[in-house]
Design a protein around this motif. Structure first.
Motif: not given
Length: 356
Positions: A232-236, A260-263, A286-288
């Motif tokens: 997943t990629l999140i663009i703020l 995160i819960k789904n790893n 899990n977050v970068s």
């Protein structure tokens, strides 16, 4: 009398502008025109972007001209952002005039991405008998036309007093300066009517996905860019556009928590101009966080995951995701952000971006 040596001049202010300039100038390989990149640095870590071009042996630009900008070393250090912007433009106009004078005997093709920037409009004004082309500044080309308000009419008068009678702000209607002769966008059929009423043409989508691999390697090394596996990629969105939208921030945090819960591996990137990291720092393996000054398009080209879910608001990066990551699912938080721009939302739908 003009000489045979024609110059292509690219007027840039963001990482995306630079990337489009690279792609467009490299795409025109048959041209013997000499190419110049002019940069007004309105984004963080602009020096790394310049360094990447200097280290690239196939760089299409024989000269890079650095102006004053919001994030430049010589920027005016005052709290009032608008005043700082104006002072930078006033400081830049003599530099642009010097460039114009040095090329007075040469043919000039101007490529501009934001024609409301005074010093950029000035060079188009000086070059008005020649070829001035607006290249899309991303989502602005597909946004609804903006009506000029009475308060903006007064602003126009003040702007002419500050810069010269030649200057007319385009406000949010980019590409509409009277000195623009042509415009190029990725999706001409979806462009707003202001651009459709001009000499509009299609910008080749290959200019983004054919960026030289050696250049990508240089960028990776300069930015110390690690391998980027992610689901997943999140663009703020920039903080000035979300207006403390609690629902938007809540939805982003819920999305991250669910992944995160789904790893799943999550990549998060702030806007290149962002100075308020409003999401806080989410500490999890899990977050970068991606270096915010790197154009999203370069991230797309270096991602390890072939299929990735991409989330954003009204970002240009959603449009380019459909070009560079055609097999990825792309989502826009347009509804959550209460985006009123129906034309932009219809554009998203037309190229299969899901609104949430």
């Amino acid at each position: 009398m003009k000489t045979d040596q024609t110059h292509d001049i690219y007027l840039t202010a963001t990482p995306y502008h630079i990337l489009l300039a690279i792609g467009h100038s490299s795409d025109n390989k048959k041209s013997d025109n000499k190419k110049i990149l002019v940069l007004r640095p309105d984004f963080l870590n602009y020096k790394l972007m310049i360094k990447s071009l200097e280290l690239w042996d196939k760089c299409p630009f024989y000269k890079i001209i650095l102006l004053n900008g919001n994030f430049s070393q010589n920027s005016f250090k005052i709290k009032h952002k608008r005043l700082s912007y104006i002072l930078s433009s006033i400081d830049n106009i003599p530099k642009i005039k010097k460039l114009v004078d040095s090329l007075k005997d040469c043919g000039k093709n101007i490529f501009i991405f934001n024609d409301t920037i005074p010093e950029f409009q000035y060079i188009c004004y000086e070059n008005k008998i020649n070829n001035n082309t607006y290249i899309e500044d991303g989502s602005a080309a597909y946004s609804s036309n903006k009506t000029i308000k009475n308060s903006q009419k007064l602003k126009t008068i003040v702007s002419k007093f500050l810069f010269g009678n030649w200057y007319t702000p385009t406000y949010h209607n980019l590409g509409t300066s009277k000195y623009i002769s042509n415009c190029k966008v990725f999706y001409p059929d979806l462009a707003n009517s202001n651009l459709k009423n001009r000499n509009i043409g299609e910008l080749s989508k290959t200019i983004l996905n054919q960026i030289d691999k050696n250049y990508l390697d240089i960028v990776k090394k300069l930015y110390d860019l690690p391998e980027l596996p992610g689901n997943t990629l999140i663009i703020l969105e920039h903080s000035e556009f979300i207006s403390a939208n609690i629902e938007y921030i809540k939805l982003i945090k819920e999305l991250i928590s669910k992944k995160i819960k789904n790893n799943e591996k999550i990549l998060v990137k702030y806007h290149p101009r962002e100075t308020d990291h409003y999401m806080g720092e989410i500490i999890n393996n899990n977050v970068s966080y991606i270096n915010q000054s790197i154009p999203m398009e370069l991230i797309y080209l270096t991602l390890d995951t072939p299929n990735i879910e991409i989330y954003g608001g009204a970002s240009t990066a959603l449009l380019t995701a459909k070009i560079l990551r055609p097999n990825s699912k792309v989502f826009s938080f347009a509804n959550t952000l209460n985006l009123k721009d129906e034309q932009l939302k219809n554009t998203f739908k037309a190229i299969e971006i899901t609104l949430i």
